[in-house]
Design a protein around this motif. Structure first.
Motif, short mmCIF file in Angstrom:
data_model
loop_
_atom_site.label_atom_id
_atom_site.label_comp_id
_atom_site.label_asym_id
_atom_site.label_seq_id
_atom_site.Cartn_x
_atom_site.Cartn_y
_atom_site.Cartn_z
N HIS A 1 3.66 7.93 -9.21
CA HIS A 1 4.92 8.40 -8.61
C HIS A 1 4.73 8.72 -7.13
O HIS A 1 5.53 8.30 -6.28
CB HIS A 1 5.40 9.64 -9.37
N HIS A 2 3.66 9.44 -6.81
CA HIS A 2 3.45 9.84 -5.41
C HIS A 2 2.98 8.68 -4.55
O HIS A 2 3.39 8.57 -3.38
CB HIS A 2 2.47 11.01 -5.37
N PHE A 3 2.13 7.80 -5.08
CA PHE A 3 1.72 6.64 -4.30
C PHE A 3 2.91 5.73 -4.00
O PHE A 3 3.01 5.14 -2.92
CB PHE A 3 0.63 5.87 -5.03
N THR A 4 3.84 5.60 -4.96
CA THR A 4 5.04 4.80 -4.73
C THR A 4 5.88 5.40 -3.61
O THR A 4 6.37 4.67 -2.71
CB THR A 4 5.88 4.70 -6.02
N ALA A 5 6.05 6.72 -3.63
CA ALA A 5 6.81 7.39 -2.57
C ALA A 5 6.12 7.24 -1.22
O ALA A 5 6.78 7.02 -0.19
CB ALA A 5 6.99 8.86 -2.93
N LEU A 6 4.81 7.34 -1.20
CA LEU A 6 4.06 7.18 0.05
C LEU A 6 4.20 5.76 0.59
O LEU A 6 4.39 5.55 1.79
CB LEU A 6 2.58 7.51 -0.18
N GLY A 7 4.09 4.78 -0.31
CA GLY A 7 4.24 3.39 0.11
C GLY A 7 5.61 3.13 0.70
O GLY A 7 5.75 2.45 1.74
N ALA A 8 6.64 3.69 0.07
CA ALA A 8 8.00 3.51 0.58
C ALA A 8 8.15 4.12 1.96
O ALA A 8 8.78 3.55 2.86
CB ALA A 8 9.00 4.13 -0.40
N ALA A 9 7.57 5.30 2.16
CA ALA A 9 7.68 5.97 3.45
C ALA A 9 6.95 5.20 4.55
O ALA A 9 7.44 5.08 5.68
CB ALA A 9 7.13 7.39 3.35
N VAL A 10 5.80 4.65 4.22
CA VAL A 10 5.02 3.90 5.20
C VAL A 10 5.70 2.58 5.56
O VAL A 10 5.72 2.17 6.73
CB VAL A 10 3.60 3.65 4.67
N ALA B 1 8.95 1.82 5.20
CA ALA B 1 10.37 1.92 5.57
C ALA B 1 10.66 1.45 6.99
O ALA B 1 11.61 0.67 7.20
CB ALA B 1 10.86 3.35 5.36
N PRO B 2 9.91 1.88 8.03
CA PRO B 2 10.23 1.41 9.39
C PRO B 2 10.17 -0.10 9.53
O PRO B 2 11.03 -0.72 10.17
CB PRO B 2 9.16 2.10 10.25
N ALA B 3 9.15 -0.73 8.94
CA ALA B 3 9.02 -2.18 9.05
C ALA B 3 10.16 -2.89 8.33
O ALA B 3 10.70 -3.89 8.81
CB ALA B 3 7.68 -2.63 8.50
N GLN C 1 13.46 -3.00 10.17
CA GLN C 1 13.52 -3.98 11.26
C GLN C 1 13.94 -5.36 10.75
O GLN C 1 14.53 -6.14 11.49
CB GLN C 1 12.18 -4.07 11.96
N VAL C 2 13.63 -5.65 9.49
CA VAL C 2 13.97 -6.97 8.95
C VAL C 2 15.16 -6.88 8.00
O VAL C 2 15.47 -7.84 7.30
CB VAL C 2 12.76 -7.59 8.23
N GLY C 3 15.80 -5.70 7.96
CA GLY C 3 16.98 -5.55 7.13
C GLY C 3 16.74 -5.38 5.67
O GLY C 3 17.63 -5.57 4.84
N GLY C 4 15.52 -4.99 5.28
CA GLY C 4 15.20 -4.78 3.88
C GLY C 4 15.28 -3.31 3.51
O GLY C 4 15.63 -2.44 4.31
N THR C 5 14.94 -3.00 2.27
CA THR C 5 14.88 -1.63 1.78
C THR C 5 13.54 -1.40 1.12
O THR C 5 12.98 -2.33 0.53
CB THR C 5 15.99 -1.32 0.78
N PRO C 6 13.01 -0.20 1.21
CA PRO C 6 11.72 0.09 0.60
C PRO C 6 11.80 0.07 -0.91
O PRO C 6 12.84 0.29 -1.48
CB PRO C 6 11.38 1.49 1.12
#
Length: 369
Positions: free
Chosen positions: A348-357, A359-361, A364-369
């Motif tokens: 659960h926490h690794f998924t949230a961390l991955g999404a946060a990391v 998210a900025p990229a 820029q390409v119009g995607g969602t985490p």
């Protein structure tokens, strides 16, 4: 800025370890034993070791890092000390600026005297508890239920949030009319969960905070759980090293065999990574760093996952004796596994961390985490 544990904090940790070694007895909680050890908590309170992170006017004056050092030693001893519940209460009182609230000041005094005043956070849903209040003149009435409250079985009183546009905090004594507390089955009997039902219970209003307070409190709970898992892992590794140097096979200590040697070395790496992540998160919360949520999630995920793996390996290194009642490894594994599962598992926490990391990229390409 460089973070390091001070000499005073080293002495603090050693003092707590000594008290728990002399007066703690985790096995009392097993086989339908007591859910708490009031004498042990009183001993800690008398030395000012409870509520360390409280503001100085409330009897504290320490830091959250200090509380984490205590939590690590509690985990190492698998002791019956409700560090998460007490730590949440400390955070609530600081957020309320308790000296301005006579009711909250009363709670602070009870906490620092060794009272079991537990912040009502659920192991399964955090502060997602369905409580509501009504008011009749000067009286407040609480209605609702919450399951899986961390340290809930031991509580004398609960600090309960009612969430709306802001958060209203209430003190609900366990024995108040309309309050029912049920001891729930727990993997670690030394820190039992509790289920609370309030049916128009008479409660006291402590004060109001913003909803952002709940995020800060959950992050504290993550780090306190990580600290306990780290402590359990540290003792498990010490027990294993001692066994590997005294148990002989084929004319030599088993620690000389490659399988044991490599497993023990891996355990040290797991422990140091867990401890580093935990201390970093505690420091981030003390300093209110911008990355404190990510640091707290990383601590919760890394420390608990590493601790469970290390303790599994420790039991394997002991062979058949590793899971016997006489050895403490199974007590430590229960503490670490409970910490791993509470308030979100590592995935659960690794998924949230991955999404946060990412998210900025992705933005820029119009995607969602």
């Amino acid at each position: 800025m460089t973070f390091r544990i001070t000499e005073e904090q080293v002495q603090l940790s050693a003092l707590v370890a000594d008290i728990l070694d002399k007066h703690g007895d985790a096995r009392r909680a097993y086989d339908k034993g007591p859910s708490r050890d009031p004498e042990l908590l009183t001993r800690l309170a008398e030395l000012g070791l409870v509520g360390l992170a409280l503001d100085e006017p409330l009897g504290g004056g320490g830091t959250f890092v200090d509380e984490v050092l205590v939590a690590e030693q509690v985990g190492r001893a698998a002791a019956m000390v409700p560090v998460v519940g007490l730590g949440i209460t400390t955070g609530v009182l600081d957020a309320l600026a308790a000296p301005q609230s006579p009711e909250a000041l009363t709670v602070a005094n009870a906490l620092t005297a060794g009272g079991y005043v537990i912040g009502a956070v659920s192991a399964s849903s955090g502060f997602g508890t369905g409580f509501a209040v009504s008011r009749d003149g000067a009286d407040w009435r609480l209605t609702g239920t919450a399951d899986d409250l961390l340290d809930g079985a031991a509580a004398d009183a609960f600090v309960i949030p009612v969430v709306g546009e802001a958060v209203e905090w209430f003190l609900a004594p366990r024995d108040a009319p309309g309050m029912t507390v049920v001891d729930q089955p727990s993997l670690d009997p030394t820190q039992r969960l509790g289920a609370v039902t309030a049916a128009g219970a008479d409660v006291r209003h402590l004060g109001t905070t913003s909803t952002a307070t709940l995020d800060d409190l959950v992050q504290r709970a993550w780090v306190l759980l990580a600290a306990q898992a780290t402590g359990a892992a540290g003792r498990g590794l010490d027990i294993t090293v001692e066994y590997a140097t005294t148990r002989h096979a084929f004319g030599q200590p088993i620690g000389r065999f490659q399988a044991i040697k490599h497993r023990t070395a891996d355990g040290l790496v797991l422990l140091e990574n867990a401890r580093s992540a935990t201390y970093n998160a505690a420091w981030a919360l003390d300093e209110q760093r911008a990355d404190r949520e990510m640091a707290a999630r990383m601590a919760k995920a890394v420390a608990t996952e590493n601790a469970v793996r290390l303790l599994h390996d420790a039991i394997q290194s002991h062979g058949g004796i590793g899971f016997t009642w006489e050895y403490d490894l199974h007590l430590l594994l229960r503490r670490a596994k409970s910490a791993q599962l509470a308030l979100g598992d590592p995935d659960h926490h690794f998924t949230a961390l991955g999404a946060a990391v990412l998210a900025p990229a992705l933005e820029q390409v119009g995607g969602t985490p």
